[in-house]
Design an enzyme around this catalytic site. Structure first.
Site, PDB file in Angstrom:
ATOM      1  CB  THR A 146      -0.986  -0.128   1.317  1.00 32.91           C
ATOM      2  OG1 THR A 146      -1.469   1.248   1.366  1.00 32.91           O
ATOM      3  CG2 THR A 146      -0.110  -0.244   2.580  1.00 32.91           C
ATOM      4  CG  ASP A 147      -1.185   4.965  -0.904  1.00 34.50           C
ATOM      5  OD1 ASP A 147      -1.791   4.301  -0.052  1.00 34.50           O
ATOM      6  OD2 ASP A 147      -1.633   5.839  -1.847  1.00 34.50           O
ATOM      7  CD  GLU A 148      -3.475   3.259   4.121  1.00 39.14           C
ATOM      8  OE1 GLU A 148      -3.506   3.415   5.344  1.00 39.14           O
ATOM      9  OE2 GLU A 148      -4.606   2.842   3.488  1.00 39.14           O
ATOM     10  CE1 TYR A 172      -3.226  -2.778   5.639  1.00 36.63           C
ATOM     11  CE2 TYR A 172      -3.296  -0.312   5.076  1.00 36.63           C
ATOM     12  CZ  TYR A 172      -3.152  -1.680   4.572  1.00 36.63           C
ATOM     13  OH  TYR A 172      -3.183  -1.915   3.337  1.00 36.63           O
ATOM     14  CE  LYS A 176       0.231  -4.495   3.006  1.00 36.48           C
ATOM     15  NZ  LYS A 176      -0.132  -5.861   2.296  1.00 36.48           N
TER      16      LYS A 176
HETATM   17  P1  NAD Z   1      -9.283  -7.699   2.344  1.00 35.14           P
HETATM   18  O1  NAD Z   1      -9.390  -7.408   3.583  1.00 35.14           O
HETATM   19  O2  NAD Z   1     -10.512  -7.392   1.454  1.00 35.14           O
HETATM   20  O3  NAD Z   1      -9.037  -9.092   2.019  1.00 35.14           O
HETATM   21  C1  NAD Z   1      -8.007  -9.701   2.808  1.00 35.14           C
HETATM   22  C2  NAD Z   1      -8.104 -11.608   2.726  1.00 35.14           C
HETATM   23  O4  NAD Z   1      -6.871 -11.894   3.269  1.00 35.14           O
HETATM   24  C3  NAD Z   1      -9.375 -11.969   2.993  1.00 35.14           C
HETATM   25  O5  NAD Z   1     -10.050 -13.008   2.243  1.00 35.14           O
HETATM   26  C4  NAD Z   1      -8.755 -12.436   4.384  1.00 35.14           C
HETATM   27  O6  NAD Z   1      -9.728 -13.693   4.693  1.00 35.14           O
HETATM   28  C5  NAD Z   1      -7.689 -13.210   3.891  1.00 35.14           C
HETATM   29  N1  NAD Z   1      -6.464 -13.133   5.143  1.00 35.14           N
HETATM   30  C6  NAD Z   1      -6.557 -12.565   6.187  1.00 35.14           C
HETATM   31  N2  NAD Z   1      -5.486 -12.864   7.184  1.00 35.14           N
HETATM   32  C7  NAD Z   1      -5.123 -14.193   6.641  1.00 35.14           C
HETATM   33  C8  NAD Z   1      -4.171 -15.077   6.866  1.00 35.14           C
HETATM   34  N3  NAD Z   1      -3.564 -15.179   8.045  1.00 35.14           N
HETATM   35  N4  NAD Z   1      -4.055 -16.400   6.201  1.00 35.14           N
HETATM   36  C9  NAD Z   1      -4.602 -16.108   4.922  1.00 35.14           C
HETATM   37  N5  NAD Z   1      -5.677 -15.389   4.428  1.00 35.14           N
HETATM   38  C10 NAD Z   1      -5.710 -14.419   5.265  1.00 35.14           C
HETATM   39  O7  NAD Z   1      -7.995  -6.810   1.518  1.00 35.14           O
HETATM   40  P2  NAD Z   1      -7.984  -6.160   0.118  1.00 35.14           P
HETATM   41  O8  NAD Z   1      -8.361  -4.645   0.323  1.00 35.14           O
HETATM   42  O9  NAD Z   1      -8.603  -6.923  -0.842  1.00 35.14           O
HETATM   43  O10 NAD Z   1      -6.237  -5.776   0.171  1.00 35.14           O
HETATM   44  C11 NAD Z   1      -5.655  -6.857  -0.473  1.00 35.14           C
HETATM   45  C12 NAD Z   1      -4.040  -6.556  -0.486  1.00 35.14           C
HETATM   46  O11 NAD Z   1      -3.669  -5.347  -0.906  1.00 35.14           O
HETATM   47  C13 NAD Z   1      -3.524  -6.109   1.182  1.00 35.14           C
HETATM   48  O12 NAD Z   1      -2.312  -6.713   1.396  1.00 35.14           O
HETATM   49  C14 NAD Z   1      -3.692  -4.514   1.291  1.00 35.14           C
HETATM   50  O13 NAD Z   1      -2.452  -4.317   2.135  1.00 35.14           O
HETATM   51  C15 NAD Z   1      -3.304  -4.358  -0.117  1.00 35.14           C
HETATM   52  N6  NAD Z   1      -3.623  -3.214  -0.675  1.00 35.14           N
HETATM   53  C16 NAD Z   1      -5.135  -2.590  -0.386  1.00 35.14           C
HETATM   54  C17 NAD Z   1      -5.643  -1.635  -0.688  1.00 35.14           C
HETATM   55  C18 NAD Z   1      -6.950  -1.166  -0.814  1.00 35.14           C
HETATM   56  O14 NAD Z   1      -7.164   0.044  -1.121  1.00 35.14           O
HETATM   57  N7  NAD Z   1      -7.912  -2.002  -0.325  1.00 35.14           N
HETATM   58  C19 NAD Z   1      -4.625  -0.599  -1.680  1.00 35.14           C
HETATM   59  C20 NAD Z   1      -3.244  -1.004  -1.759  1.00 35.14           C
HETATM   60  C21 NAD Z   1      -2.920  -2.248  -1.262  1.00 35.14           C
HETATM   61  P1  TYD Z   2     -10.848   3.895   4.147  1.00 34.95           P
HETATM   62  O1  TYD Z   2     -11.763   3.437   3.043  1.00 34.95           O
HETATM   63  O2  TYD Z   2     -10.760   3.309   5.545  1.00 34.95           O
HETATM   64  O3  TYD Z   2      -9.500   3.393   3.515  1.00 34.95           O
HETATM   65  P2  TYD Z   2      -7.858   4.052   4.184  1.00 34.95           P
HETATM   66  O4  TYD Z   2      -7.922   4.650   5.522  1.00 34.95           O
HETATM   67  O5  TYD Z   2      -6.968   3.077   4.015  1.00 34.95           O
HETATM   68  O6  TYD Z   2      -7.256   5.386   3.142  1.00 34.95           O
HETATM   69  O7  TYD Z   2     -10.878   5.337   4.317  1.00 34.95           O
HETATM   70  C1  TYD Z   2     -10.725   6.279   3.167  1.00 34.95           C
HETATM   71  C2  TYD Z   2     -10.911   7.779   3.768  1.00 34.95           C
HETATM   72  O8  TYD Z   2     -12.066   7.829   4.265  1.00 34.95           O
HETATM   73  C3  TYD Z   2      -9.946   7.940   4.969  1.00 34.95           C
HETATM   74  O9  TYD Z   2      -9.395   9.359   4.848  1.00 34.95           O
HETATM   75  C4  TYD Z   2     -10.809   7.783   6.106  1.00 34.95           C
HETATM   76  C5  TYD Z   2     -12.205   8.210   5.600  1.00 34.95           C
HETATM   77  N1  TYD Z   2     -13.347   7.673   6.062  1.00 34.95           N
HETATM   78  C6  TYD Z   2     -14.509   8.467   6.664  1.00 34.95           C
HETATM   79  O10 TYD Z   2     -14.482   9.788   6.544  1.00 34.95           O
HETATM   80  N2  TYD Z   2     -15.598   7.702   7.091  1.00 34.95           N
HETATM   81  C7  TYD Z   2     -15.641   6.364   7.011  1.00 34.95           C
HETATM   82  O11 TYD Z   2     -16.629   5.700   7.675  1.00 34.95           O
HETATM   83  C8  TYD Z   2     -14.681   5.468   6.489  1.00 34.95           C
HETATM   84  C9  TYD Z   2     -14.632   4.041   6.903  1.00 34.95           C
HETATM   85  C10 TYD Z   2     -13.465   6.099   6.029  1.00 34.95           C
END
Ligand code: NAD
Ligand code: TYD
Length: 365
Positions: A146-148, A172, A176
């Site tokens: 992630t960019d975070e 988180y 990461k």
């Molecule tokens: P998500 O929370 O939707 O899915 C995570 C999955 O991992 C779930 O299916 C869960 O059951 C599985 N999991 C959790 N713990 C586990 C374990 N110990 N063993 C096996 N499986 C396990 O997450 P996502 O949003 O799909 O993100 C996927 C990846 O992309 C993550 O690594 C996240 O850090 C990264 N990422 C997410 C975003 C975003 O905007 N969502 C952006 C950039 C990077």
């Molecule tokens: P989120 O989807 O949780 O992603 P991340 O924290 O990883 O960026 O949140 C996106 C943005 O929206 C973040 O600035 C937090 C804000 N947010 C709200 O304002 N209200 C909400 O209920 C949630 C879940 C997020």
């Protein structure tokens, strides 16, 4: 060592995709199976609250698809899968992924994101160097991050590049960041081919209701308040999930082991503007809403502790070196997403379980 070249006839390849019952992983597996139907895909997922086998329903039953329920911290299970499935590529998505949950309980984030990634890397290292595995020409560990990890930007700071120092602010992002450092160290120390990608906020179908965009869509459909943290001026750089999948495709085929690639949509939007955009689209698309216009539901609530102000990605490297650019505009992607939540009530309704309600009360009430 080079990445897989699309022109080299190495197909069919065998992928182990961790966390593919979640949001991005399930979109990636659907993308991969439709584009490279000859490849074998083995999914490893623990099915935590965020994992849902329904997300993979259209792939179940295919000969070259297998779902394994298991934990990435389970080394014997992973050793067994790598050896018996003759895995070429690990695409590692599994993680605890929600910042608000990491604030409530960081332990699971350290366990899965740090210890789990370490366990996978150890298994991959042994598999990579094992005599039985060397017959396969190319192997890759794709670490999806992630960019975070880069922390928070001020209003006039340049976007994050691959050389921006790490400065994670939440449990988180810290977990990461730890996993990214391990993936990097395994390339340098053990000469195993790892690549790291750092992507901005994704959105699209199959996004679990706790995240901003699905939460807002679902609350609008239920006539519930739309909780915006703090002053709503926080900025995220939004990328439609299919564009993330195509970026990972480019990285797998043309990326260089040992490198990091930032992935972003060049779509910086303030949270409050994003929520207003969603409200407008929902008002237009939904025939019968409990409350309309949806903007009436917007409520400013207490801010998230340590809330990062701004994320933005400089995606020049992946564009110039791998030829990837995003193809879906925010206007189009949000429209598709709202339409998806409108037509997929049977998918999201069961996710609003008593456990989810308890989580919701902890964060919002
Ligand atoms: P998500 O929370 O939707 O899915 C995570 C999955 O991992 C779930 O299916 C869960 O059951 C599985 N999991 C959790 N713990 C586990 C374990 N110990 N063993 C096996 N499986 C396990 O997450 P996502 O949003 O799909 O993100 C996927 C990846 O992309 C993550 O690594 C996240 O850090 C990264 N990422 C997410 C975003 C975003 O905007 N969502 C952006 C950039 C990077
Ligand atoms: P989120 O989807 O949780 O992603 P991340 O924290 O990883 O960026 O949140 C996106 C943005 O929206 C973040 O600035 C937090 C804000 N947010 C709200 O304002 N209200 C909400 O209920 C949630 C879940 C997020």
């Amino acid at each position: 060592m080079t990445g897989f070249n699309e022109d080299t006839p190495v197909s069919p390849r065998r992928l182990l995709v961790t966390g593919a019952a979640g949001f991005i992983g399930s979109n990636f597996v659907r993308y991969w199976c439709s584009r490279y139907p000859q490849d074998r895909v083995v999914v490893l997922d623990a099915l935590t609250y965020a994992g849902n086998r329904e997300n993979l329903a259209e792939l179940e039953g295919r000969d070259n698809f297998r779902f394994v329920q298991g934990d990435i911290c389970d080394r014997p299970l992973i050793d067994n899968l790598l050896a018996t499935e003759h895995i070429d590529i690990i695409a590692h998505f599994a993680a605890e992924s929600h910042v608000d949950r990491s604030i409530l309980g960081p332990g699971a984030f350290i366990q899965t994101n740090v210890v789990g990634t370490f366990t996978l890397l150890e298994a991959f290292r042994h598999h990579y160097h094992s005599p039985a595995a060397t017959a396969t020409p190319t192997k890759l560990f794709l670490h999806v991050s992630t960019d975070e990890v880069y922390g928070s930007l001020g209003p006039d700071d340049p976007p994050f590049s691959e050389t921006t120092p790490y400065a994670p602010n939440s449990p988180y992002s810290a977990s990461k960041a730890g996993s990214d450092h391990l993936a990097r160290a395994y390339f340098h120390t053990y000469k195993v081919p790892t690549i790291i990608t750092n992507c901005s906020n994704n959105y699209g179908p199959y996004h679990f209701p706790e995240k901003l965009i699905p939460l807002m869509c679902i609350n609008m459909l239920l006539g519930k308040s739309l909780p915006v943290y703090g002053d709503g001026e926080n900025i995220r750089d939004w990328l439609y999930v299919e564009d993330h999948c195509s970026a990972l495709d480019a990285v797998i085929h043309r990326g260089q082991p040992g490198e990091t690639y930032n992935i972003g949509g060049n779509n910086e939007v303030k949270n409050i503007d994003l929520v207003r955009l969603l409200c407008g689209i929902m008002d237009e698309l939904a025939p019968d809403l409990p409350v309309r216009p949806c903007e009436k539901l917007i409520t400013f609530v207490k801010d998230r502790p340590g809330h990062d102000r701004r994320y933005a990605i400089d995606a020049t490297k992946i564009k110039t070196e791998l030829g990837w650019t995003p193809s879906v505009t925010v206007a189009e992607g949000l429209r598709r997403t709202v339409a998806w939540y409108l037509s997929h009530r049977p998918w999201w309704q069961p996710l609003l379980s008593p456990e989810y309600q308890a989580y919701y009360r902890q964060v919002y009430l």
